[in-house]
Scaffold this motif. Structure first.
Motif, PDB file in Angstrom:
ATOM      1  N   GLY A 188      -7.281  -3.346  11.393  1.00 55.52           N
ATOM      2  CA  GLY A 188      -8.475  -4.188  11.419  1.00 55.52           C
ATOM      3  C   GLY A 188      -8.166  -5.664  11.433  1.00 55.52           C
ATOM      4  O   GLY A 188      -8.973  -6.468  11.891  1.00 55.52           O
ATOM      5  N   ALA A 189      -7.004  -6.040  10.911  1.00 57.21           N
ATOM      6  CA  ALA A 189      -6.564  -7.434  10.858  1.00 57.21           C
ATOM      7  C   ALA A 189      -5.072  -7.423  10.566  1.00 57.21           C
ATOM      8  O   ALA A 189      -4.554  -6.455  10.001  1.00 57.21           O
ATOM      9  CB  ALA A 189      -7.314  -8.207   9.773  1.00 57.21           C
ATOM     10  N   PRO A 190      -4.352  -8.477  10.954  1.00 58.29           N
ATOM     11  CA  PRO A 190      -2.915  -8.517  10.650  1.00 58.29           C
ATOM     12  C   PRO A 190      -2.669  -8.464   9.139  1.00 58.29           C
ATOM     13  O   PRO A 190      -3.360  -9.129   8.371  1.00 58.29           O
ATOM     14  CB  PRO A 190      -2.467  -9.859  11.244  1.00 58.29           C
ATOM     15  N   ALA A 191      -1.690  -7.672   8.737  1.00 59.12           N
ATOM     16  CA  ALA A 191      -1.346  -7.556   7.320  1.00 59.12           C
ATOM     17  C   ALA A 191      -0.122  -8.418   7.034  1.00 59.12           C
ATOM     18  O   ALA A 191       0.927  -8.217   7.647  1.00 59.12           O
ATOM     19  CB  ALA A 191      -1.059  -6.108   6.965  1.00 59.12           C
ATOM     20  N   PRO A 192      -0.220  -9.387   6.130  1.00 55.29           N
ATOM     21  CA  PRO A 192       0.933 -10.220   5.807  1.00 55.29           C
ATOM     22  C   PRO A 192       2.135  -9.386   5.353  1.00 55.29           C
ATOM     23  O   PRO A 192       1.976  -8.349   4.709  1.00 55.29           O
ATOM     24  CB  PRO A 192       0.416 -11.104   4.663  1.00 55.29           C
ATOM     25  N   ILE A 193       3.316  -9.855   5.696  1.00 59.87           N
ATOM     26  CA  ILE A 193       4.534  -9.136   5.332  1.00 59.87           C
ATOM     27  C   ILE A 193       4.607  -8.922   3.824  1.00 59.87           C
ATOM     28  O   ILE A 193       4.958  -7.835   3.350  1.00 59.87           O
ATOM     29  CB  ILE A 193       5.771  -9.903   5.825  1.00 59.87           C
ATOM     30  N   ALA A 194       4.269  -9.946   3.056  1.00 59.62           N
ATOM     31  CA  ALA A 194       4.348  -9.837   1.606  1.00 59.62           C
ATOM     32  C   ALA A 194       3.428  -8.740   1.079  1.00 59.62           C
ATOM     33  O   ALA A 194       3.776  -8.023   0.126  1.00 59.62           O
ATOM     34  CB  ALA A 194       3.998 -11.175   0.960  1.00 59.62           C
ATOM     35  N   LEU A 195       2.260  -8.592   1.684  1.00 63.39           N
ATOM     36  CA  LEU A 195       1.325  -7.547   1.266  1.00 63.39           C
ATOM     37  C   LEU A 195       1.904  -6.171   1.556  1.00 63.39           C
ATOM     38  O   LEU A 195       1.838  -5.262   0.715  1.00 63.39           O
ATOM     39  CB  LEU A 195      -0.014  -7.735   1.982  1.00 63.39           C
ATOM     40  N   GLU A 197       5.033  -5.354   1.866  1.00 62.68           N
ATOM     41  CA  GLU A 197       6.181  -5.102   0.991  1.00 62.68           C
ATOM     42  C   GLU A 197       5.719  -4.739  -0.415  1.00 62.68           C
ATOM     43  O   GLU A 197       6.296  -3.845  -1.053  1.00 62.68           O
ATOM     44  CB  GLU A 197       7.080  -6.336   0.961  1.00 62.68           C
ATOM     45  N   GLN A 198       4.691  -5.407  -0.891  1.00 63.56           N
ATOM     46  CA  GLN A 198       4.178  -5.102  -2.233  1.00 63.56           C
ATOM     47  C   GLN A 198       3.632  -3.680  -2.285  1.00 63.56           C
ATOM     48  O   GLN A 198       3.840  -2.956  -3.270  1.00 63.56           O
ATOM     49  CB  GLN A 198       3.092  -6.104  -2.614  1.00 63.56           C
ATOM     50  N   ALA A 199       2.918  -3.267  -1.224  1.00 64.80           N
ATOM     51  CA  ALA A 199       2.377  -1.911  -1.179  1.00 64.80           C
ATOM     52  C   ALA A 199       3.495  -0.878  -1.129  1.00 64.80           C
ATOM     53  O   ALA A 199       3.446   0.149  -1.825  1.00 64.80           O
ATOM     54  CB  ALA A 199       1.457  -1.765   0.030  1.00 64.80           C
ATOM     55  N   THR A 200       4.507  -1.131  -0.312  1.00 65.68           N
ATOM     56  CA  THR A 200       5.632  -0.206  -0.207  1.00 65.68           C
ATOM     57  C   THR A 200       6.359  -0.085  -1.541  1.00 65.68           C
ATOM     58  O   THR A 200       6.731   1.021  -1.971  1.00 65.68           O
ATOM     59  CB  THR A 200       6.601  -0.668   0.889  1.00 65.68           C
ATOM     60  N   ASP A 201       6.557  -1.208  -2.213  1.00 69.81           N
ATOM     61  CA  ASP A 201       7.218  -1.189  -3.519  1.00 69.81           C
ATOM     62  C   ASP A 201       6.415  -0.385  -4.534  1.00 69.81           C
ATOM     63  O   ASP A 201       6.989   0.192  -5.476  1.00 69.81           O
ATOM     64  CB  ASP A 201       7.420  -2.612  -4.037  1.00 69.81           C
ATOM     65  N   ALA A 202       5.087  -0.342  -4.362  1.00 70.31           N
ATOM     66  CA  ALA A 202       4.228   0.416  -5.270  1.00 70.31           C
ATOM     67  C   ALA A 202       4.136   1.888  -4.884  1.00 70.31           C
ATOM     68  O   ALA A 202       3.438   2.654  -5.550  1.00 70.31           O
ATOM     69  CB  ALA A 202       2.829  -0.202  -5.294  1.00 70.31           C
ATOM     70  N   GLY A 203       4.835   2.276  -3.815  1.00 72.84           N
ATOM     71  CA  GLY A 203       4.833   3.674  -3.396  1.00 72.84           C
ATOM     72  C   GLY A 203       3.672   4.079  -2.529  1.00 72.84           C
ATOM     73  O   GLY A 203       3.449   5.271  -2.291  1.00 72.84           O
ATOM     74  N   ILE A 204       2.906   3.111  -2.035  1.00 70.86           N
ATOM     75  CA  ILE A 204       1.752   3.416  -1.183  1.00 70.86           C
ATOM     76  C   ILE A 204       2.241   3.665   0.247  1.00 70.86           C
ATOM     77  O   ILE A 204       2.890   2.793   0.836  1.00 70.86           O
ATOM     78  CB  ILE A 204       0.734   2.265  -1.215  1.00 70.86           C
ATOM     79  N   PRO A 205       1.934   4.823   0.825  1.00 72.17           N
ATOM     80  CA  PRO A 205       2.451   5.170   2.151  1.00 72.17           C
ATOM     81  C   PRO A 205       1.633   4.546   3.283  1.00 72.17           C
ATOM     82  O   PRO A 205       0.844   5.215   3.952  1.00 72.17           O
ATOM     83  CB  PRO A 205       2.345   6.697   2.174  1.00 72.17           C
ATOM     84  N   ILE A 206       1.817   3.261   3.510  1.00 66.52           N
ATOM     85  CA  ILE A 206       1.021   2.582   4.533  1.00 66.52           C
ATOM     86  C   ILE A 206       1.580   2.847   5.921  1.00 66.52           C
ATOM     87  O   ILE A 206       2.789   2.979   6.125  1.00 66.52           O
ATOM     88  CB  ILE A 206       0.925   1.067   4.275  1.00 66.52           C
ATOM     89  N   VAL A 207       0.675   2.938   6.875  1.00 67.27           N
ATOM     90  CA  VAL A 207       0.998   3.029   8.296  1.00 67.27           C
ATOM     91  C   VAL A 207       0.236   1.903   8.974  1.00 67.27           C
ATOM     92  O   VAL A 207      -0.999   1.929   9.020  1.00 67.27           O
ATOM     93  CB  VAL A 207       0.581   4.392   8.892  1.00 67.27           C
ATOM     94  N   THR A 208       0.940   0.899   9.450  1.00 68.81           N
ATOM     95  CA  THR A 208       0.253  -0.214  10.105  1.00 68.81           C
ATOM     96  C   THR A 208      -0.250   0.222  11.476  1.00 68.81           C
ATOM     97  O   THR A 208       0.427   0.964  12.193  1.00 68.81           O
ATOM     98  CB  THR A 208       1.169  -1.433  10.261  1.00 68.81           C
ATOM     99  N   THR A 209      -1.437  -0.227  11.829  1.00 69.84           N
ATOM    100  CA  THR A 209      -2.032   0.181  13.094  1.00 69.84           C
ATOM    101  C   THR A 209      -2.429  -1.031  13.912  1.00 69.84           C
ATOM    102  O   THR A 209      -2.791  -2.077  13.371  1.00 69.84           O
ATOM    103  CB  THR A 209      -3.277   1.060  12.866  1.00 69.84           C
ATOM    104  N   TYR A 210      -2.350  -0.863  15.230  1.00 71.01           N
ATOM    105  CA  TYR A 210      -2.822  -1.889  16.162  1.00 71.01           C
ATOM    106  C   TYR A 210      -3.702  -1.207  17.199  1.00 71.01           C
ATOM    107  O   TYR A 210      -3.347  -0.167  17.769  1.00 71.01           O
ATOM    108  CB  TYR A 210      -1.653  -2.577  16.861  1.00 71.01           C
ATOM    109  N   GLY A 211      -4.843  -1.783  17.423  1.00 71.30           N
ATOM    110  CA  GLY A 211      -5.773  -1.251  18.412  1.00 71.30           C
ATOM    111  C   GLY A 211      -7.080  -2.009  18.314  1.00 71.30           C
ATOM    112  O   GLY A 211      -7.205  -2.995  17.582  1.00 71.30           O
ATOM    113  N   MET A 212      -8.063  -1.550  19.028  1.00 72.65           N
ATOM    114  CA  MET A 212      -9.356  -2.217  19.052  1.00 72.65           C
ATOM    115  C   MET A 212     -10.417  -1.213  19.476  1.00 72.65           C
ATOM    116  O   MET A 212     -10.099  -0.051  19.771  1.00 72.65           O
ATOM    117  CB  MET A 212      -9.328  -3.416  20.005  1.00 72.65           C
TER     118      MET A 212
END
Length: 396
Positions: A188-195, A197-212
């Motif tokens: 939905g919007a670009p995710a800052p690198i720091a965000l 990394e913080q999510a990954t460190d917390a064990g959250i399995p994020i998958v970044t997406t690009y599309g419209m």
């Protein structure tokens, strides 16, 4: 035979379950095409101006299932025609990437493609989606409760970066529950690198997406195109997309359709590059380049540099006219909580050290939060307004 187009509001879980989900299932099965409307009157009027339900649905060789308003971050209102075939291709490719169908939680408005695709995936998977009530806003503990109630099987949710940030800020149960799901689609919007990394460190399995909206939502996950999606970069870096997930055109706007859709490919307004590992990196929009003193500056590059600047939590960068430089770089920033905002001198020195002095902002505006559109994208028009006023104070 021309197919009918129906409109429904989608304000709360009861309306979604009672009216929107059955209408969506019917649309995917060849019934009347559907347009989901926000309940807010201003947003609804804007959507209706693009959807034009008073006009009959255009002839198409495709089975148009959804008519979804879209304007990007700055453009005029328009509506994308999405076929049942394209929506199925997108949903099936998503499930294949994630490891199979599962249960989905709707934590986004059902009037945008990201939210609608959650409902499409659940419908095609034959599962009953969990629904958050967002009418009073997004609350991390409500997300945790909704996820906790989804017992058994694989669990998925789509979030925008603003929501993820609020979960991380809340900490505790909100974070541990989100970390227990099988995948969090982040787009939905670009995710800052720091965000990230913080999510990954917390064990959250994020998958970044690009599309419209024009690609039925995310079509590139973690930098990799989904099945049968083809990404091409022009010499300028402009991204074009091919594959079965493409929209069929803009509602009642053959002129706009012809500008971006030809030869089975969608010509986006985004610029990208291939990373060292072969993934797609989106670095900005083709029309966002700032030309200052004859040097091209990409706002996304300055925003990436500011992400590591002491005291900066988030930033949005744009250019405004200047009598001597042509344009000057202006940054709108939010400071870290409980930290003083950096001075202009600190910001300029930091960006100069990474990108050179030409990219250093000539002025900064400090705001509590960046202005955003309903789905979390930065409101570039609002940023430009802030920057334009500030730009008048920039001397030579």
């Amino acid at each position: 035979m021309q197919r009918r187009l129906i409109t429904l509001t989608a304000a709360g879980p009861d309306e979604i379950r009672r009216s929107l989900l059955p209408a969506l299932a019917a649309a995917l099965a060849g019934g009347p095409a559907l347009a989901a409307l926000p309940s807010d009157r201003v947003e609804q009027d804007r959507a209706l101006s693009a959807i034009r339900p008073d006009q009959r649905l255009e002839h198409s060789d495709e089975e148009i299932a959804l008519v979804v308003p879209t304007s990007g971050s700055t453009g005029e209102p328009k509506a994308a025609l999405l076929s049942a075939r394209a929506l199925r291709a997108s949903a099936n490719a998503t499930h294949a990437f994630l490891g199979g169908p599962g249960k989905w939680l709707l934590a986004l408005p059902a009037t945008h493609i990201a939210g609608l695709q959650v409902l499409v995936r659940a419908t095609l998977a034959g599962t009953d989606p969990a629904l958050m009530d967002l009418r009073a806003g997004f609350r991390p503990l409500d997300l945790a409760a909704a996820l906790d109630a989804m017992n058994g099987g694989r669990r998925y949710v789509s979030l925008v970066p603003t929501q993820l940030r609020r979960v991380l800020d809340a900490g505790g149960l909100a974070v541990t529950t989100l970390a227990s799901v099988d995948a969090v689609l982040l787009g939905g919007a670009p995710a800052p690198i720091a965000l990230r990394e913080q999510a990954t460190d917390a064990g959250i399995p994020i998958v970044t997406t690009y599309g419209m909206t024009e690609t039925c939502g995310g079509c590139v996950y973690d930098g990799q195109p989904l099945a049968d999606v083809d990404i091409d970069l022009a010499p300028s870096g402009r991204i074009s997309i091919g594959g079965p997930v493409l929209f069929s055109g803009y509602r009642l706007r053959p002129d706009l359709t012809a500008e971006v859709l030809a030869g089975g490919r969608f010509r986006t307004s985004d610029v990208g590059q291939w990373s060292a590992t072969g993934g797609l990196e989106v670095i900005g929009r083709a029309d966002d380049v700032i030309i200052t003193g004859g040097v091209n500056v990409a706002p996304a590059a300055v925003e990436a540099a500011l992400a590591s600047c002491p005291g900066v939590s988030e930033s949005a960068v744009t250019g405004v006219g200047h009598p001597e430089w042509g344009q000057v770089v202006i940054a709108v920033i939010t400071p870290h909580a409980d930290e003083p905002a950096p001075t202009l001198a600190v910001v300029r020195a930091h960006v100069s050290s990474l990108l050179g002095p030409h990219a250093a902002p000539r002025a900064i505006a400090v705001v509590p939060e960046l202005p955003r559109l309903p789905l979390g994208k930065i409101d570039r028009q609002a940023i430009t307004s802030i920057a334009t006023e500030l730009g008048q104070t920039v001397d030579s």
